[in-house]
Design a protein around this motif. Structure first.
Motif, short mmCIF file in Angstrom:
data_model
loop_
_atom_site.label_atom_id
_atom_site.label_comp_id
_atom_site.label_asym_id
_atom_site.label_seq_id
_atom_site.Cartn_x
_atom_site.Cartn_y
_atom_site.Cartn_z
N SER A 41 50.65 38.45 52.93
CA SER A 41 50.09 38.84 54.23
C SER A 41 48.80 39.59 53.95
N LEU A 42 47.70 38.86 53.94
CA LEU A 42 46.41 39.47 53.66
C LEU A 42 46.03 40.44 54.78
N PRO A 43 45.36 41.58 54.48
CA PRO A 43 44.86 41.95 53.17
C PRO A 43 45.88 42.66 52.29
N ASN A 44 47.14 42.81 52.74
CA ASN A 44 48.15 43.44 51.90
C ASN A 44 48.67 42.42 50.91
N VAL A 45 48.36 42.61 49.65
CA VAL A 45 48.71 41.63 48.63
C VAL A 45 49.84 42.17 47.77
N ASN A 148 40.12 30.75 36.00
CA ASN A 148 38.91 31.21 36.68
C ASN A 148 39.11 31.24 38.19
N VAL A 149 38.32 32.06 38.83
CA VAL A 149 38.24 32.13 40.29
C VAL A 149 36.77 31.96 40.64
N THR A 150 36.43 30.93 41.39
CA THR A 150 35.02 30.68 41.69
C THR A 150 34.51 31.59 42.80
N THR A 151 33.22 31.92 42.70
CA THR A 151 32.52 32.66 43.77
C THR A 151 31.18 31.95 44.00
N ASP A 188 36.25 38.66 49.11
CA ASP A 188 37.07 38.78 50.31
C ASP A 188 38.55 38.82 49.93
N ASP A 189 39.41 38.92 50.92
CA ASP A 189 40.84 39.08 50.65
C ASP A 189 41.41 37.90 49.86
N THR A 190 40.93 36.70 50.16
CA THR A 190 41.41 35.53 49.44
C THR A 190 41.02 35.60 47.97
N ASP A 191 39.79 36.05 47.68
CA ASP A 191 39.35 36.21 46.30
C ASP A 191 40.26 37.19 45.55
N ALA A 193 43.27 38.03 46.18
CA ALA A 193 44.60 37.46 46.00
C ALA A 193 44.62 36.47 44.86
N GLU A 194 43.56 35.66 44.72
CA GLU A 194 43.49 34.68 43.64
C GLU A 194 43.30 35.35 42.28
N ILE A 195 42.57 36.45 42.27
CA ILE A 195 42.35 37.17 41.02
C ILE A 195 43.64 37.83 40.56
N GLY A 196 44.31 38.51 41.47
CA GLY A 196 45.54 39.21 41.10
C GLY A 196 45.25 40.53 40.43
N ARG A 197 46.15 40.94 39.54
CA ARG A 197 46.01 42.22 38.86
C ARG A 197 45.02 42.10 37.72
N LEU A 198 44.10 43.07 37.61
CA LEU A 198 43.21 43.16 36.46
C LEU A 198 43.37 44.54 35.84
N ASP A 199 43.86 44.58 34.62
CA ASP A 199 43.98 45.86 33.90
C ASP A 199 42.63 46.31 33.37
N VAL A 200 41.83 45.33 32.94
CA VAL A 200 40.49 45.59 32.39
C VAL A 200 39.51 44.70 33.15
N VAL A 201 38.37 45.27 33.56
CA VAL A 201 37.36 44.46 34.24
C VAL A 201 35.98 44.77 33.67
N MET A 202 35.20 43.73 33.44
CA MET A 202 33.83 43.85 32.97
C MET A 202 32.91 43.60 34.15
N VAL A 203 32.06 44.56 34.45
CA VAL A 203 31.34 44.56 35.71
C VAL A 203 29.83 44.73 35.50
N PRO A 204 29.01 43.87 36.13
CA PRO A 204 27.55 44.01 36.01
C PRO A 204 27.05 45.25 36.75
N VAL A 205 26.14 45.98 36.11
CA VAL A 205 25.64 47.23 36.71
C VAL A 205 24.11 47.22 36.74
N ASP A 206 23.53 46.06 37.04
CA ASP A 206 22.07 45.92 37.04
C ASP A 206 21.42 46.52 38.28
#
Length: 278
Positions: A41-45, A148-151, A188-191, A193-206
């Motif tokens: 039940s989005l956005p509650n995942v 992968n999850v496309t964006t 968005d909420d669907t993204d 949900a498709e990603i799921g749990r991430l313990d570690v994330v690498m994020v662009p900071v430009d």
């Protein structure tokens, strides 16, 4: 009485069906994500643990460790307990210390991909579709599972190209490790949900080549990862990104370019950890 007998007979038939050996082809089932979310039940995942018919040893014991080394730009080298090596956003510009088994790519700029990778690389995963369809990867290599999850991605003319970028997720040693790639829009909420749990994330900071610090910080906050590794810093100092977070997040500058992490060693409080070279 007859009805009761029929019910018992039906139950025994059903039980014998479920206990019967699986047919040979069922043993070839592919790995299923242990980090994937079910969007009930989005956005509650609700997060769930999936168990494939054929076990893939991505769910190692808590003592097993993954080493993540910053190579340059948005390239990291991820090394699993089983010896599998994965290089993210691989272009060849920033060479890992050894030829990786797997490379992931995104096509925002030539610093994120190459069409002529070293032939010694066994698995080359494009973040964009090569056949007009969105990229769809479900790859098991040793003790690593990669999906992968496309964006969408912003083209040079400014229009958004659907599914031009991929967030790659590596599952190993029980950890869910995500690389946001060249992310150009808030998820968005669907993204999520498709990603799921991430313990570690690498994020662009430009600060703008991908997204502004404020937008990117909202993505990071929503993902709720335990370990946040900045990358792809161009222009503004990384402190501009750090200022977007309150005291619910810790911050630390590493003394080296690598971090070794396991389920047991994950920070209890979300930690933004800036590896040397970023």
């Amino acid at each position: 009485m007859m009805s009761r007998i029929l019910q018992i007979a039906f139950a025994l038939m059903a039980l014998s069906y479920f206990l019967a050996p699986l047919p040979a082809h069922a043993q070839e089932a592919t790995a299923v994500s242990q980090c994937q979310a079910i969007a009930q039940s989005l956005p509650n995942v609700t997060f769930a643990s999936f168990k494939p018919d054929v076990a893939v040893n991505t769910q190692a014991s808590a003592k097993d460790e993954v080493t993540i080394s910053y190579v340059g730009h948005s390239t990291f080298l991820i090394e699993t307990p089983g010896g599998v090596s994965i290089a993210t956003d691989f272009s060849g510009w920033y060479a890992p210390p050894k030829t990786p088994d797997v490379v992931t790519m995104n096509k925002a700029h030539s610093s994120h991909y190459t069409l002529t990778p070293d032939p010694g690389i066994k698995h080359v995963l494009h973040g964009w579709g090569d056949d007009g369809k969105p990229a769809d990867h479900d790859v098991t290599v040793g003790d690593a599972y990669i999906r992968n999850v496309t964006t969408d991605i912003r083209s040079f003319g400014g229009a958004m190209e659907p599914d031009g970028n991929s967030i790659f997720i590596i599952e190993a040693a029980g950890l869910c490790i995500g690389h946001l790639g060249h992310l150009h829009h808030e998820l968005d909420d669907t993204d999520y949900a498709e990603i799921g749990r991430l313990d570690v994330v690498m994020v662009p900071v430009d600060g703008g080549l991908t997204m502004g610090a404020e937008s990117m910080s909202r993505v990071v906050t929503r993902l709720r990862s335990a370990l946040i590794l900045p990358m792809h810093r161009r222009g503004p100092p990384v402190t501009n990104f750090l200022q977007m977070f309150d005291d619910r997040f810790d911050r630390s500058f590493a003394s080296g370019a690598s971090v070794t992490v396991s389920l047991r060693s994950l920070p209890k409080k979300p930690l933004i950890y800036i590896l040397q070279g970023v």
